[in-house]
Design a protein around this motif. Structure first.
Motif, PDB file in Angstrom:
ATOM      1  N   SER A  54       0.828  -1.207   0.000  1.00 19.53           N
ATOM      2  CA  SER A  54       0.000   0.000   0.000  1.00 19.53           C
ATOM      3  C   SER A  54       0.856   1.247   0.000  1.00 19.53           C
ATOM      4  O   SER A  54       1.863   1.314   0.699  1.00 19.53           O
ATOM      5  CB  SER A  54      -0.855   0.040   1.251  1.00 19.53           C
ATOM      6  OG  SER A  54      -1.570  -1.132   1.367  1.00 19.53           O
TER       7      SER A  54
ATOM      8  N   SER B 240       0.678   5.681   0.349  1.00 20.20           N
ATOM      9  CA  SER B 240      -0.191   6.619   1.066  1.00 20.20           C
ATOM     10  C   SER B 240      -1.261   7.159   0.130  1.00 20.20           C
ATOM     11  O   SER B 240      -2.318   7.566   0.565  1.00 20.20           O
ATOM     12  CB  SER B 240       0.609   7.737   1.707  1.00 20.20           C
ATOM     13  OG  SER B 240       1.723   8.060   0.954  1.00 20.20           O
TER      14      SER B 240
ATOM     15  N   ARG C 121       5.682   4.978  10.985  1.00 15.27           N
ATOM     16  CA  ARG C 121       5.541   5.641   9.680  1.00 15.27           C
ATOM     17  C   ARG C 121       5.444   7.152   9.858  1.00 15.27           C
ATOM     18  O   ARG C 121       4.809   7.636  10.797  1.00 15.27           O
ATOM     19  CB  ARG C 121       4.274   5.158   8.975  1.00 15.27           C
ATOM     20  CG  ARG C 121       4.173   3.661   8.748  1.00 15.27           C
ATOM     21  CD  ARG C 121       5.129   3.127   7.739  1.00 15.27           C
ATOM     22  NE  ARG C 121       5.131   3.853   6.487  1.00 15.27           N
ATOM     23  CZ  ARG C 121       5.882   3.489   5.437  1.00 15.27           C
ATOM     24  NH1 ARG C 121       6.668   2.423   5.491  1.00 15.27           N
ATOM     25  NH2 ARG C 121       5.855   4.195   4.342  1.00 15.27           N
TER      26      ARG C 121
ATOM     27  N   VAL D 253       0.647   5.952   5.685  1.00 18.17           N
ATOM     28  CA  VAL D 253       0.449   4.507   5.738  1.00 18.17           C
ATOM     29  C   VAL D 253       0.235   4.168   7.213  1.00 18.17           C
ATOM     30  O   VAL D 253       0.939   4.675   8.077  1.00 18.17           O
ATOM     31  CB  VAL D 253       1.675   3.755   5.174  1.00 18.17           C
ATOM     32  CG1 VAL D 253       1.581   2.266   5.438  1.00 18.17           C
ATOM     33  CG2 VAL D 253       1.816   4.026   3.682  1.00 18.17           C
TER      34      VAL D 253
ATOM     35  N   ASN E  77       0.183  -3.227   6.229  1.00 20.66           N
ATOM     36  CA  ASN E  77       0.258  -1.828   5.790  1.00 20.66           C
ATOM     37  C   ASN E  77      -1.025  -1.431   5.089  1.00 20.66           C
ATOM     38  O   ASN E  77      -1.435  -2.081   4.134  1.00 20.66           O
ATOM     39  CB  ASN E  77       1.372  -1.650   4.764  1.00 20.66           C
ATOM     40  CG  ASN E  77       2.720  -1.873   5.360  1.00 20.66           C
ATOM     41  OD1 ASN E  77       2.814  -2.275   6.512  1.00 20.66           O
ATOM     42  ND2 ASN E  77       3.748  -1.613   4.598  1.00 20.66           N
TER      43      ASN E  77
ATOM     44  N   GLY F  80      -2.923   1.895   3.244  1.00 18.69           N
ATOM     45  CA  GLY F  80      -2.869   3.290   2.821  1.00 18.69           C
ATOM     46  C   GLY F  80      -4.217   3.926   3.127  1.00 18.69           C
ATOM     47  O   GLY F  80      -5.257   3.272   3.024  1.00 18.69           O
TER      48      GLY F  80
END
Ligand code: WTA
Length: 635
Positions: free
Chosen positions: A251, A253, A502, A506, A513, A515
Motif C-alpha cells: 500500500s 499513502s 511511519r 500509511v 500496511n 494506505g
C-alpha cells in the motif's frame, strides 16, 4: 574468503566495515562462494539513485530454484524442505523433502508451460497457506514467469486491481481455505474478481476444502489431474540476474497499490545471507516463520531465504487462536522448532491470554526468536523474552520492508547485545542515514529523524511495475541521492536504531500496511457519504486501529448511525478486505482543511489519539471552527 556466517561482535564490525568500504568485493565474494551461477557477472554493481537505476551482478545467469532446490539434492535430498502444519491439529503434518519438492515444483512448472505460460508472463497466485502456494511460487521461478502473490484475505475488488495492474494471464487458486473454525470460499472471490479481468485466460484450482464449486468451462481447471499427468522433469529457465523474479503489491499513502518488482540475483544473495545470520541457522534446525507467503516476509523468509540455505521451513495454515491460544506452542513442541519468527500483534494477542497456554508445552528447543512488521512495544518484548524464550533465546527485532526485500536493521543473535524495542544495528552492507526536515543528514548519536538508506543493497526493489516515475517520486525524491523508507527512527548513544513508525499516511494495523487513500475511496462510494478521512490510533493488540471521520451528504440524514457504520465497514470489506475495517467512525459536519484544500490529518490524528491538549498550529486552517466540533463529538 567471504564471511558467510558471523559469530562474534568483533567479526560483525569487521565484516560490516568491509561491506561499506568495498561493497562490490564483499558481495562478489558472498555471491561467488555460496551460490550456483550458470554464468558469472560482468559487473557487480552499477547504480544511480537519481534515475533511479540499480543493477547487481549484471550479466550473470542463474535460476533461483536451482539454488533453492537442485543443488541440495545430493547432500540433503531426504531432508525436509517444507514442513506443512495444517489448520486442523488432528490432520497430520506433511514433510516435503528436497527430493519431493524438486519433483512437485517441476511437475507444476510443466503444467504452467503446458497452459501457455512463458518466461516473463505474470501469474497471479491467490492461495491459502498450503504447500501448493510455495510450490507454485517456485514453479513460476523455475520457468521464469513472474509471480504476483496476492494475500488470500484481500477482497475480489482488491484482487482484480492487482491482477489487472500487472496484466496477469493466469490465476492459481483453491476451492477454498480453512482459517481457524471458518472455511472461506476463495474460488467465489476469484470468480467475482475475474468478471473485471479480461486478460486472464486460465485458472488452476487446487482442492483444499473439497467443496462442490462451479468451474467455468474453458477457463477453470482442477490442478491435481494436471499435476498427475505432468513430467517431473523440467529444465530450469536460465535467467539474467536482473530479470524480474516477482511482483508484490504494497500500500502507498496515495493511489493504487504499488507493484514492487524484485529481481533475481541480488534478491537471492541477500535473502539467503540475511537468513543465515539473522536466524543463525544450522543444519538440523527447524525454522518457523508464522507470516503468510502473501506478504514479503513469507516470500523472503519462508520460501527463498531458508530454501537457499537448505533449511527446513515450517509452513502453518492456521491461526494462533485455533483450536485455542496454545496452538503456536503446540507446534513448537511437536516439531522442535528452533527459530520462531512472528509479529508484535501476534505476541500481544497471545500475551493477553496469559501464560497458561505456554506452560503446557515444552519450548526448550527454541534458540532464536524474531519479530517483524511494526515497532514492538516494551511490554510485548519482555513477555516474549520472559515467557517464550525464557531469557535464553535472543530476540531479533528485524526492521525491513516489502521494498527492501530483506532484513535491513537487526541484531544478530548471540552476537549483538539486544535492547528492548530497538532493531539495533544495520545489517552487513546497509548504510542508514537519519535526515532532518530540511533534507540534511543528522550525524552523531542520540538523534532522531527520517530514516533513509544511502547506498544500494542487493535485494532492493528495482521499480514499481508499470510506473517507474512513481518509484522515483515515492522513494528517491524526498532526499537527494537517498532511498527514503517512509519511517522515522532514532539512534541512541551507542548507535542502535529504534524505528518509531511511519511518517507518511500509511497505517500499520496488525502488521498489515494500509494506505489511507484506498480506504477513503471505499467509504466515499457509500451513497450517503460526502467525504471522509482516516487516521490511526493506538490499539492494545493491533498496534494501531483505524478511526474514520465521515461527512454525510445530507446533514438531515436520519438513518441510524450504527447501521451506516456497518454499511461503511461492509463496503471496505468488499473493496479491500476485512483487515481494513474501521474500529471507530465519527460522523462530522466538516474536516479541518488547509487553504489549499488538504485535509490536516495531524489534527485528526491527535483527536483520535485523545491528545488534544496541544493541537499545534491551526491558524493556517480554512475552517478552524470545525476542530472544536470534532473534539466535542470524538469517540
Ligand atoms: C514497519 C514488512 C518497527 C515499518 C517486512 C516498515 C517495522 C513497514 C519493523 C514495512 C520493525 C517492519 N520495527 N517497524 N521491526 N518491521 N516495520 O512492507 O513501518 O509489510 O516501513 O514489510 O513495517 O512493512 P512491509
Amino acid at each position: 574468503m567471504s564471511n558467510y556466517h558471523i559469530k562474534h561482535l568483533e567479526e560483525y564490525y569487521q565484516v560490516y566495515r568491509k561491506s561499506i568500504r568495498e561493497p562490490e568485493n564483499f558481495w562478489e565474494e558472498v555471491a561467488e562462494e555460496h551460490f550456483m551461477w550458470r554464468k558469472k557477472w560482468d559487473n557487480v554493481l552499477s547504480w544511480d539513485f537519481n534515475k533511479p537505476e540499480v543493477k547487481w551482478f549484471e550479466g550473470a545467469k542463474l535460476n533461483i530454484t536451482e539454488n533453492c532446490i537442485d543443488r541440495h539434492l545430493s547432500t540433503r535430498g531426504d531432508k525436509t524442505a517444507i514442513l506443512f502444519e495444517p489448520n486442523d491439529s488432528s490432520e497430520p503434518a506433511e514433510h516435503i523433502t528436497y527430493k519431493q519438492l524438486h519433483k512437485r515444483v517441476n511437475k507444476f512448472a510443466n503444467v504452467l508451460k503446458d497452459k501457455g505460460i512463458q518466461k516473463g508472463d505474470r501469474v497471479c497466485i491467490y492461495l491459502p497457506m498450503i504447500p501448493e502456494l510455495a510450490i507454485s511460487v517456485l514453479a513460476c521461478a523455475r520457468i521464469g514467469a513472474i509471480h504476483s502473490v496476492v494475500f488470500a484475505g484481500f477482497s475480489s475488488t482488491a484482487l482484480a486491481t492487482r491482477i489487472n495492474d500487472s496484466d496477469c494471464k493466469m490465476v492459481i487458486a483453491s476451492d477454498g481455505s480453512f482459517r481457524g473454525s471458518k472455511t472461506i470460499d476463495l474460488k467465489g472471490i476469484v470468480d467475482d474478481a475475474l468478471e473485471d479481468c479480461p486478460g486472464v485466460n486460465s485458472v488452476l484450482v487446487a482442492k483444499r476444502i473439497h467443496s462442490d464449486i462451479p468451474m467455468k468451462e474453458g477457463r477453470d481447471l482442477w490442478l491435481q489431474p494436471l499435476l498427475d499427468a505432468a513430467s517431473d522433469d523440467c529444465k530450469a529457465e536460465i535467467m539474467d540476474a536482473e530479470d524480474p523474479l516477482f511482483i508484490l503489491y504494497t500500500s502507498g499513502s496515495t493511489g493504487k497499490p504499488k507493484g514492487m518488482v524484485h529481481t533475481t540475483g541480488g534478491y537471492m544473495v541477500y535473502t539467503a545471507y540475511t537468513f543465515k545470520n539473522v536466524f543463525q541457522y544450522t543444519e538440523n534446525d527447524v525454522y518457523w516463520c508464522t507470516a503468510d507467503i502473501g506478504w514479503i516476509t513469507g516470500h523472503s523468509y519462508i520460501v527463498y531465504g531458508p530454501l537457499a540455505n537448505g533449511a527446513t521451513s515450517v509452513m502453518f495454515e492456521g491461526v494462533p487462536s485455533y483450536p485455542d491460544f496454545g496452538r503456536f506452542w503446540e507446534i513448537v513442541e511437536k516439531h522442535k522448532v528452533t527459530q520462531f519468527y512472528t509479529a508484535p500483534t501476534a505476541i500481544r494477542a497471545l500475551a493477553k491470554e496469559g501464560v497458561g497456554h505456554l506452560e503446557k508445552y515444552d519450548l526448550s528447543s527454541l534458540k532464536v526468536l524474531g519479530t517483524v512488521g511494526e515497532p514492538i512495544n516494551e511490554e510485548a518484548w519482555h513477555w516474549y523474552d520472559d515467557n517464550v524464550g525464557k531469557k535464553k533465546a535472543p530476540i531479533v527485532d528485524t526492521w525491513w520492508q516489502t521494498e527492501t526485500g530483506g532484513i535491513m536493521i537487526t541484531p544478530i543473535p548471540f552476537v549483538t547485545p539486544t535492547k528492548p524495542t530497538y532493531a539495533t544495528l544495520p545489517f552487513i552492507g546497509i548504510q542508514p542515514a537519519l535526515m532532518d526536515e530540511n533534507g540534511k543528514e543528522i550525524k552523531g548519536n542520540q538523534v532522531d529523524g527520517r530514516l533513509c538508506i544511502k547506498f544500494p543493497w542487493p535485494s532492493m526493489a528495482r521499480t514499481i511495475w508499470g510506473n517507474h516515475q512513481r518509484y522515483k517520486e515515492t522513494y528517491f525524491s524526498a532526499f537527494k541521492d537517498k532511498y527514503f523508507t517512509g519511517d522515522g527512527a532514532l539512534r541512541d548513544e551507542v548507535g542502535y536504531y529504534r524505528i518509531t513508525g511511519r511518517v507518511d499516511d500509511v497505517i500499520i494495523v496488525s502488521g498489515h500496511n494500509l494506505g489511507t487513500a484506498p480506504i477513503e475511496d471505499a467509504i466515499n462510494e457509500h451513497p450517503a457519504v460526502a467525504e471522509s478521512a482516516i487516521v490511526g490510533f493506538p490499539h492494545d493488540i493491533k498496534g494501531n486501529a483505524l478511526y474514520g471521520y465521515v461527512i454525510l451528504k445530507d446533514v438531515g440524514e436520519t438513518r441510524d448511525h450504527n447501521n451506516l457504520r456497518k454499511e461503511i465497514n461492509q463496503l471496505i470489506t468488499e473493496q479491500i478486505g476485512p483487515i481494513a475495517k474501521l474500529d471507530k467512525i465519527q460522523f462530522t459536519s466538516g474536516l479541518p482543511k488547509t487553504r489549499s484544500g488538504k485535509i490536516m490529518r495531524r489534527i485528526l490524528r491527535k483527536i483520535a489519539c485523545k491528545e488534544t491538549s496541544n493541537l499545534g498550529d491551526t491558524s493556517t486552517l480554512l475552517n478552524p471552527e470545525v476542530v472544536q466540533d470534532i473534539m466535542d463529538n470524538a469517540l
